[in-house]
Design an enzyme around this catalytic site. Structure first.
Site, PDB file in Angstrom:
ATOM      1  N   ARG A  45       0.993  -1.025   0.158  1.00  0.00           N
ATOM      2  CA  ARG A  45       0.145   0.573  -0.059  1.00  0.00           C
ATOM      3  C   ARG A  45       1.428   1.674   0.013  1.00  0.00           C
ATOM      4  NH1 ARG A  45      -1.399   1.815   4.327  1.00  0.00           N
ATOM      5  NH2 ARG A  45      -2.015  -0.296   5.452  1.00  0.00           N
ATOM      6  N   TYR A  97     -17.017  18.925 -12.863  1.00  0.00           N
ATOM      7  CA  TYR A  97     -17.154  16.839 -13.636  1.00  0.00           C
ATOM      8  C   TYR A  97     -18.015  17.242 -12.561  1.00  0.00           C
ATOM      9  CZ  TYR A  97     -16.603  11.670 -14.075  1.00  0.00           C
ATOM     10  OH  TYR A  97     -16.556  11.064 -13.807  1.00  0.00           O
ATOM     11  N   ASP A 169      -7.937  19.834 -13.132  1.00  0.00           N
ATOM     12  CA  ASP A 169      -8.230  18.836 -13.527  1.00  0.00           C
ATOM     13  C   ASP A 169      -8.500  18.953 -14.925  1.00  0.00           C
ATOM     14  OD1 ASP A 169      -9.227  16.832 -14.303  1.00  0.00           O
ATOM     15  OD2 ASP A 169     -10.879  16.470 -13.136  1.00  0.00           O
TER      16      ASP A 169
HETATM   17  C1  LIG Z   1     -13.652  10.613 -15.693  1.00  0.00           C
HETATM   18  C2  LIG Z   1     -13.531  11.972 -15.478  1.00  0.00           C
HETATM   19  C3  LIG Z   1     -13.634  12.038 -14.338  1.00  0.00           C
HETATM   20  C4  LIG Z   1     -13.432  10.476 -12.378  1.00  0.00           C
HETATM   21  O1  LIG Z   1     -12.614   9.955 -13.665  1.00  0.00           O
HETATM   22  P1  LIG Z   1     -12.566   8.466 -13.165  1.00  0.00           P
HETATM   23  O2  LIG Z   1     -11.651   7.347 -13.204  1.00  0.00           O
HETATM   24  O3  LIG Z   1     -14.116   8.188 -13.399  1.00  0.00           O
HETATM   25  O4  LIG Z   1     -13.146   7.763 -11.555  1.00  0.00           O
HETATM   26  C5  LIG Z   1     -12.947  13.527 -13.231  1.00  0.00           C
HETATM   27  N1  LIG Z   1     -12.807  14.101 -14.045  1.00  0.00           N
HETATM   28  C6  LIG Z   1     -12.933  14.496 -15.498  1.00  0.00           C
HETATM   29  C7  LIG Z   1     -13.151  15.266 -16.359  1.00  0.00           C
HETATM   30  C8  LIG Z   1     -13.078  13.330 -15.994  1.00  0.00           C
HETATM   31  O5  LIG Z   1     -13.534  13.080 -17.160  1.00  0.00           O
END
Ligand SMILES: *Cc1c(COP(=O)(O)O)cnc(C)c1O
Length: 393
Positions: A45, A97, A169
């Site tokens: 981990r 998101y 993001d």
């Molecule tokens: C899909 C997505 C997420 C979440 O990611 P997962 O891998 O599905 O948990 C977060 N931000 C954006 C912009 C996404 O497209």
């Protein structure tokens, strides 16, 4: 050295055996010579060499100092929020998101962390919304599904002046196109499920911190909370990253052609793609990224769920599915899929019209993709008087 060369050679050859592919260390623990005397690994981990290699590759790729790999994009986002404490405020992009919205609202608000959503495409809105308690600014650019673009550099300056962290993001752009840490952000997160993995075959998340000290804090959270990425999935992401530059270039080329085709089609109302000159923030997108990505959204003149449903059910190569960023083209209808949980009025106010369709443009030959869209429009025109009426209206 080009970015692609640098990337490919950031993936190390195994020092032990010379294996050119990164070995998968499928183990939970490591044998110690004496208590606390080990080879740098004690429990999987905390540390795993396969995951560690991925973490170092993504840190280099995003020009940060520490990379941290998680079991999903949401687990990565969750770890960043855990830097905060009760009473702190997040200032977030309004077109966020949906999963991040759910996490902030339904999990963190009850711990006393509040979130204020603003339209970050205008940096002044960010400046005006900051309070003494704002500790984290949360951007996505471009956003999902309306491809809004925010000026990372301008917002980074505002964050710095107010001593708050800026997290971007970067899922939609990927580091092949946009490197937020170089533009002043402190943290980048990814759903590696999308372009980094690139083959629609896993769920994974990544965080990269610009400064080592901040990265160590997130690394501590990774171990303390435990949402790590498994060795095999780490290997899959590494394998995906090897072709990232090549894939993303082709995604961009195909998406540009698809967006330009849609712009000229009489049944289409609006097209959302940062690579179009008609995009509101085309200039900023051009300034801060090397390309405009593989996602294109559009609305129909016949702005109804029925028309969109008919469209997404009749394509041949564009497969109807959630998610994006893979080799095969996908499409989805946000009003009934990804954005279903948002009340209709709120959804429309955010620009997600009833007929909005999101395409994840894949790596097929672009002529085939355009022909697929063309045949879908033609089929619907033939099948439905309504569709015809609205086209000629
Ligand atoms: C899909 C997505 C997420 C979440 O990611 P997962 O891998 O599905 O948990 C977060 N931000 C954006 C912009 C996404 O497209």
């Amino acid at each position: 050295m080009s970015n692609a060369t640098q990337l490919i050679h950031s993936i190390p050859v195994d020092p032990l055996t010379g294996a050119i592919s990164v070995p998968i260390y499928q183990t939970s623990t490591y044998v110690q010579e004496a208590p606390g005397v080990n080879k740098g690994y004690d429990y999987a981990r905390s540390n795993n060499p396969t995951r560690g290699t991925l973490e170092s590759i993504i840190a280099q790729l995003e020009k940060g100092s520490v990379g941290i790999a998680f079991g999903s994009g949401l687990a990565a986002i969750d770890a960043v929020v855990k830097l905060l404490k009760s009473g702190d405020e997040i200032l977030a992009v309004d077109d966020i998101y949906g999963g991040a919205f759910r996490l902030f609202t339904h999990i963190y608000e009850k711990f006393g962390i509040t979130v204020n959503y603003v339209d970050t495409t205008n940096a002044e809105n960010v400046f005006n919304a900051i309070t003494q308690n704002t500790k984290l600014i949360w951007l996505e650019t471009p956003t999902n599904p309306t491809l809004k673009v925010s000026d990372i550099e301008a917002i980074a300056k505002i964050a710095k002046a107010h001593s708050c962290l800026l997290c971007v993001d970067n899922t939609f752009a990927s580091p092949a196109l946009q490197q937020p840490l170089s533009l002043g952000a402190d943290i980048v997160v990814h759903s590696a499920t999308k372009y980094l993995g690139g083959h629609s075959d896993l769920i994974a998340g990544l965080v990269v911190a610009k400064e080592k000290e901040l990265g160590e804090k997130i690394k501590f959270i990774q171990n303390a909370s435990g949402a790590i990425l498994a060795p095999f999935d780490s290997w899959l992401v590494i394998r995906g990253i090897e072709t990232l530059h090549l894939r993303v270039q082709q995604h961009c080329r195909n998406a540009q052609a698809v967006a330009e085709f849609l712009e000229t089609h009489p049944a289409v109302d609006k097209v959302f793609y940062p690579g179009l000159k008609t995009h509101l923030k085309h200039g900023i997108a051009k300034k801060q990224s090397k390309g405009f990505g593989g996602i294109v959204s559009f609305t129909l003149k016949n702005d109804t769920e029925e028309a969109a449903t008919a469209f997404v059910s009749n394509t041949k190569y564009f497969k109807l599915a959630e998610s994006l960023g893979g080799v095969k083209s996908l499409l989805c209808h946000p009003a009934q899929m990804t954005h279903k949980s948002i009340p209709s009025e709120k959804r429309k106010a955010a620009g997600v019209a009833d007929s909005l369709i999101r395409l994840s443009v894949g790596l097929e030959e672009v002529e085939d993709l355009v022909a697929d869209l063309e045949q879908t429009f033609a089929k619907l025109k033939e099948a439905s008087k309504d569709f015809v009426t609205s086209i000629s209206a």
